[in-house]
Enzyme design. Sequence first.
Site, PDB file in Angstrom:
ATOM      1  CG  HIS A 156      46.824 -37.061 -15.654  1.00 15.39           C
ATOM      2  ND1 HIS A 156      47.636 -38.116 -15.971  1.00 15.39           N
ATOM      3  CD2 HIS A 156      47.599 -36.259 -14.871  1.00 15.39           C
ATOM      4  CE1 HIS A 156      48.827 -37.959 -15.421  1.00 15.39           C
ATOM      5  NE2 HIS A 156      48.834 -36.837 -14.752  1.00 15.39           N
ATOM      6  CG  HIS A 160      47.431 -47.775 -16.649  1.00 16.59           C
ATOM      7  ND1 HIS A 160      48.743 -47.439 -16.900  1.00 16.59           N
ATOM      8  CD2 HIS A 160      46.722 -46.619 -16.766  1.00 16.59           C
ATOM      9  CE1 HIS A 160      48.830 -46.142 -17.137  1.00 16.59           C
ATOM     10  NE2 HIS A 160      47.627 -45.617 -17.059  1.00 16.59           N
ATOM     11  CB  SER A 195      42.440 -39.675 -16.333  1.00 12.13           C
ATOM     12  OG  SER A 195      43.101 -39.977 -17.524  1.00 12.13           O
ATOM     13  CG  PHE A 203      48.518 -41.554 -24.373  1.00 16.56           C
ATOM     14  CD1 PHE A 203      47.748 -40.531 -24.890  1.00 16.56           C
ATOM     15  CD2 PHE A 203      49.732 -41.241 -23.785  1.00 16.56           C
ATOM     16  CE1 PHE A 203      48.178 -39.211 -24.812  1.00 16.56           C
ATOM     17  CE2 PHE A 203      50.168 -39.929 -23.705  1.00 16.56           C
ATOM     18  CZ  PHE A 203      49.386 -38.910 -24.213  1.00 16.56           C
ATOM     19  CD  GLU A 211      50.543 -34.961 -12.337  1.00 12.95           C
ATOM     20  OE1 GLU A 211      50.925 -34.365 -13.368  1.00 12.95           O
ATOM     21  OE2 GLU A 211      49.867 -36.001 -12.382  1.00 12.95           O
ATOM     22  NE  ARG A 251      52.961 -34.963 -14.950  1.00 12.75           N
ATOM     23  CZ  ARG A 251      53.018 -36.191 -15.461  1.00 12.75           C
ATOM     24  NH1 ARG A 251      54.074 -36.556 -16.188  1.00 12.75           N
ATOM     25  NH2 ARG A 251      52.051 -37.063 -15.267  1.00 12.75           N
TER      26      ARG A 251
END
Length: 352
Positions: free
Chosen positions: A320, A299, A219, A306, A143, A178
């Site tokens: 990514h 993370h 990423s 973000f 994905e 995805r």
Amino acid sequence: MESAIDKHLKCPRTLSRRVPDDYQPPFPMWVGRADEQLKQVVMAYLGVQYRDPGQREQALQALRDIVGRFALADGPQSHDLTQHEDNSGYQNLMVVGYWPDPGAYCRWWRSAEVQQWWSGLEQANDGLGYFQEISAPRAEQFETLYAFREQLPGVGEVMGSTSGEIEEHGYWGSMRDRFPVSQTDWMHPNGTLQVVAGDPSKGGRVLVLGHDNIALIRSGQDWASAEAKERSLYLDEILPTLQDGMDFLRDQGAALGCYSNRFVRNIDLQGNLLDMSYNIGHWRSLEKLERWAESHPTHLRIFVTFFRVAAGLEKLRLYHEVSVSDASSQVFEYINCHPQTGMLRDAQQAAA
């Protein structure tokens, strides 16, 4: 609004998505699109390793030689170059190539020019290390996600086009949703990393056998065209939290199921730094990657940052790509590399 999973990859779901059918994402994002002819891609990470700063030009020439071989018949459709220092103090230069046709990759790899080069490296005695880490996911096994629509990097460049705005993003679990294969498969791993030839502690040529559903994430961040405000946003706000998270996975990721983590900077053929970077992470499974992403402070800080800025991005390009692959579609081979390189760190010696 459309699904991240293309129409020709849709099938009746036996596993549900993480959100209801009426979910609306908080900002627009896009994915790469390929036609039905694309059945499988090859992602080839070819590296040159050195420790003595005096070997840099020699290593760069070795990298340029790899790029030169990419120009042979059946070479990759796209490639990029990177550098990074690992936590053992070694410098690593990598060229990453993408093939939309595994047959073309096999013809390129098996050509006399490429085989003579690779088979002769162990005896070259040039003081450099070399490695190849190859993954070849099928179309349903990867994905993508982009905060922009033009000039897609990485695997997006070989896919050919871009979707409209997609539904599956902005929530925990959207990465899995995805994946076309996620409609019917949990993508569980099996087995362990095993050294099946050579001895990492002695150098020389070492071959590591992978296992089904190793997850690979790239990423990326591209601030080459960003103006002052967005450059500051990336360099002063996003990068520090990103660097902390990537360093944590590099140094302490083994306990979480992260086999290898490299935060790399793009370079040109002369070794000059470009205003682009990306992280390369190999994980035991997609579930291990998800668990870190959803729960670990390193993370969460990246995600929150973000989420706060995503809707206002104009020229800062964030993206990514994530894949899983079958063991039969993986190659991990190292020549004169230190024993903490890539998959060598976590691979166990296979039983005789």
